[in-house]
Design a protein around this motif. Structure first.
Motif, short mmCIF file in Angstrom:
data_model
loop_
_atom_site.label_atom_id
_atom_site.label_comp_id
_atom_site.label_asym_id
_atom_site.label_seq_id
_atom_site.Cartn_x
_atom_site.Cartn_y
_atom_site.Cartn_z
N THR A 54 -5.95 -4.79 -1.23
CA THR A 54 -6.84 -5.82 -1.76
C THR A 54 -6.11 -6.72 -2.75
N ALA B 108 0.84 -1.20 0.00
CA ALA B 108 0.00 0.00 0.00
C ALA B 108 0.87 1.25 0.00
N ASP C 192 -5.95 1.25 -0.69
CA ASP C 192 -6.94 0.19 -0.50
C ASP C 192 -6.90 -0.82 -1.64
N ASP D 30 -4.06 3.61 -5.38
CA ASP D 30 -4.86 3.70 -4.17
C ASP D 30 -4.40 2.65 -3.16
#
Length: 100
Positions: free
Chosen positions: A73, A58, A69, A67
């Motif tokens: 993921t 991240a 997030d 991003d």
């Protein structure tokens, strides 16, 4: 297909090929990791390491405008596959277990 999109799609395809090759290399290292974990009697899944890898991805993604997030993921999916492979190696009881 749009003629103006064709070269861009070819560029994306080439990048995708690189990503797939890198994922293959990553999973090759996972096999070596599993071997060390088995020798040292460590569990296949280390939750602290999972979280550290997601945080690192991240943070690294920020330099490319990705991003955090999304990166977390994406890396959760990559880690899930690595854990599945490691658990398969552990279940087989040998480091040369087939890749799948």
């Amino acid at each position: 297909m749009s003629k103006s999109l064709a070269p861009l799609r070819a560029e994306i395809d080439a990048i995708d090929d690189e990503i797939v090759a890198l994922l293959g290399k990553r999973l090759s290292v996972v096999h070596r990791v599993a071997s060390v974990k088995m020798a040292e009697k460590l569990p296949a899944v280390l939750p602290d390491r999972v979280e550290a890898v997601k945080r690192r991805a991240a943070e690294a993604g920020k330099a490319y405008g990705l991003d955090p997030d999304f990166m977390a993921t994406l890396y959760q999916t990559i880690i899930d596959e690595a854990c599945r492979v490691e658990e398969g190696i552990f279940a087989a009881g040998r480091e040369d277990a087939p890749r799948s």
